[in-house]
Design an enzyme around this catalytic site. Structure first.
Site, PDB file in Angstrom:
ATOM      1  N   ASP A 160      -4.276   7.011  -2.386  1.00  0.00           N
ATOM      2  CA  ASP A 160      -2.986   6.794  -1.734  1.00  0.00           C
ATOM      3  C   ASP A 160      -2.568   8.074  -1.023  1.00  0.00           C
ATOM      4  O   ASP A 160      -2.809   9.183  -1.521  1.00  0.00           O
ATOM      5  CB  ASP A 160      -1.934   6.422  -2.790  1.00  0.00           C
ATOM      6  CG  ASP A 160      -0.708   5.747  -2.190  1.00  0.00           C
ATOM      7  OD1 ASP A 160      -0.344   6.071  -1.036  1.00  0.00           O
ATOM      8  OD2 ASP A 160      -0.098   4.918  -2.887  1.00  0.00           O
TER       9      ASP A 160
ATOM     10  N   ASP B  14      -5.850  10.407   3.209  1.00  0.00           N
ATOM     11  CA  ASP B  14      -5.320   9.890   4.472  1.00  0.00           C
ATOM     12  C   ASP B  14      -6.436   9.065   5.083  1.00  0.00           C
ATOM     13  O   ASP B  14      -7.438   9.616   5.553  1.00  0.00           O
ATOM     14  CB  ASP B  14      -4.916  11.037   5.401  1.00  0.00           C
ATOM     15  CG  ASP B  14      -4.275  10.553   6.700  1.00  0.00           C
ATOM     16  OD1 ASP B  14      -4.497   9.378   7.077  1.00  0.00           O
ATOM     17  OD2 ASP B  14      -3.567  11.344   7.349  1.00  0.00           O
ATOM     18  N   VAL B  15      -6.288   7.752   5.068  1.00  0.00           N
ATOM     19  CA  VAL B  15      -7.399   6.885   5.462  1.00  0.00           C
ATOM     20  C   VAL B  15      -7.761   7.000   6.943  1.00  0.00           C
ATOM     21  O   VAL B  15      -8.824   6.548   7.358  1.00  0.00           O
ATOM     22  CB  VAL B  15      -7.106   5.402   5.126  1.00  0.00           C
ATOM     23  CG1 VAL B  15      -6.940   5.207   3.626  1.00  0.00           C
ATOM     24  CG2 VAL B  15      -5.903   4.872   5.900  1.00  0.00           C
TER      25      VAL B  15
ATOM     26  N   TYR C 137       0.381  -4.421  15.037  1.00  0.00           N
ATOM     27  CA  TYR C 137      -0.097  -4.827  13.716  1.00  0.00           C
ATOM     28  C   TYR C 137      -1.062  -6.010  13.837  1.00  0.00           C
ATOM     29  O   TYR C 137      -2.154  -6.003  13.253  1.00  0.00           O
ATOM     30  CB  TYR C 137       1.091  -5.200  12.843  1.00  0.00           C
ATOM     31  CG  TYR C 137       0.740  -5.794  11.506  1.00  0.00           C
ATOM     32  CD1 TYR C 137       0.259  -4.995  10.477  1.00  0.00           C
ATOM     33  CD2 TYR C 137       0.896  -7.161  11.255  1.00  0.00           C
ATOM     34  CE1 TYR C 137      -0.060  -5.530   9.240  1.00  0.00           C
ATOM     35  CE2 TYR C 137       0.577  -7.699  10.028  1.00  0.00           C
ATOM     36  CZ  TYR C 137       0.101  -6.890   9.024  1.00  0.00           C
ATOM     37  OH  TYR C 137      -0.230  -7.429   7.804  1.00  0.00           O
TER      38      TYR C 137
ATOM     39  N   LYS D 275      -5.117  -6.061  12.858  1.00  0.00           N
ATOM     40  CA  LYS D 275      -5.688  -6.956  11.866  1.00  0.00           C
ATOM     41  C   LYS D 275      -6.764  -7.850  12.472  1.00  0.00           C
ATOM     42  O   LYS D 275      -7.708  -8.261  11.781  1.00  0.00           O
ATOM     43  CB  LYS D 275      -4.587  -7.786  11.213  1.00  0.00           C
ATOM     44  CG  LYS D 275      -3.637  -6.951  10.339  1.00  0.00           C
ATOM     45  CD  LYS D 275      -4.377  -6.201   9.247  1.00  0.00           C
ATOM     46  CE  LYS D 275      -3.428  -5.480   8.301  1.00  0.00           C
ATOM     47  NZ  LYS D 275      -4.135  -4.780   7.216  1.00  0.00           N
TER      48      LYS D 275
END
Length: 236
Positions: free
Chosen positions: A21, A42-43, A133, A137
């Site tokens: 996280d 940090d993805v 968003y 996705k």
């Protein structure tokens, strides 16, 4: 969030869990309370992801399952929003999926495993006022189908979860809507979610389903969009 719900529940179901996280202030205490490990990440940053997975796999002694739930969903009216907003959403939702999946595959390549990415009905049907968003996705869905084909030879399954579950992110979305738009949203769910007419509950409706898709019983399922949504999407 759904990710937090999994961190809370999975250790009690017998899983050895490490939570990754960006928000260490909230994520680390949750992990401790749940008997899970915690590693900050940090993805959207490759070096951060690679270091986090190195640390997590050392804690776990390997890696069997990745559930990648990181995501952001800001209000983005399609006719005008900052380029930076688009880039930020794509960095977390799309690039974050790529980087975490690559790191997971490196750990799973020798022995197989399961990757579960979070997609959304928005990536299939679109979602007004959430253009970035929805696009991110859609990217997650295309990525998932592609690597499922590539990585099946290594017994690594890759599926996309399309949940319709009540979360803190949904609370934030609701807070951004006018009373009329909120009423329209609730009415739309009432019409389009056959089971109950509203979003599902994390513990009752989501955790048990994810527990199955993380298990060996799901080893012959890959490249799918798995809708845990009360029948909202009914993807073909």
């Amino acid at each position: 969030s759904m990710g937090a719900g999994l961190v809370r529940a999975f250790p009690g179901l017998g899983a050895k869990v490490v939570s990754l996280d960006r928000d260490e202030a909230r994520g680390a205490p949750l992990a401790r309370e749940s008997n899970a490990g915690f590693v900050p990440v940090d993805v959207a940053v490759k070096a951060s992801v690679e270091q986090a997975f190195k640390t997590a796999t050392a804690i776990l002694g390997g890696l069997d399952v990745l559930v990648h739930a990181a995501g952001v969903a800001p209000f983005t009216p399609s006719d005008d929003f900052p380029v930076g907003t688009w880039n930020d959403v794509m960095a977390v939702n799309a690039l974050g999926t790529v980087l975490t999946n690559q790191a997971a595959f490196a750990a799973m390549k020798a022995g197989g495993g399961a990757i579960l990415n979070f997609a959304s009905f928005a990536g299939v049907t679109g979602l007004p006022a959430k253009a970035a968003y929805a696009a991110s996705k859609g990217a997650v869905l295309a990525w998932t189908r592609t690597v499922a084909q590539e990585w099946g030879a290594f017994n690594v399954t890759v599926n996309a979860i399309a949940p319709a579950i009540w979360t803190l992110m949904f609370d934030k979305t609701r807070s951004e809507l006018s009373p009329q738009a909120l009423a329209e949203l609730d009415a739309r769910f009432a019409r389009h979610i056959p089971l109950g007419g509203r979003l599902g509950d994390i513990d009752r409706d989501f955790v048990p389903a994810l527990a199955f898709y993380c298990s060996a019983g799901a080893r012959f399922i890959t490249g799918q969009t798995i809708c845990i949504d009360g029948g909202k999407l009914m993807a073909r």
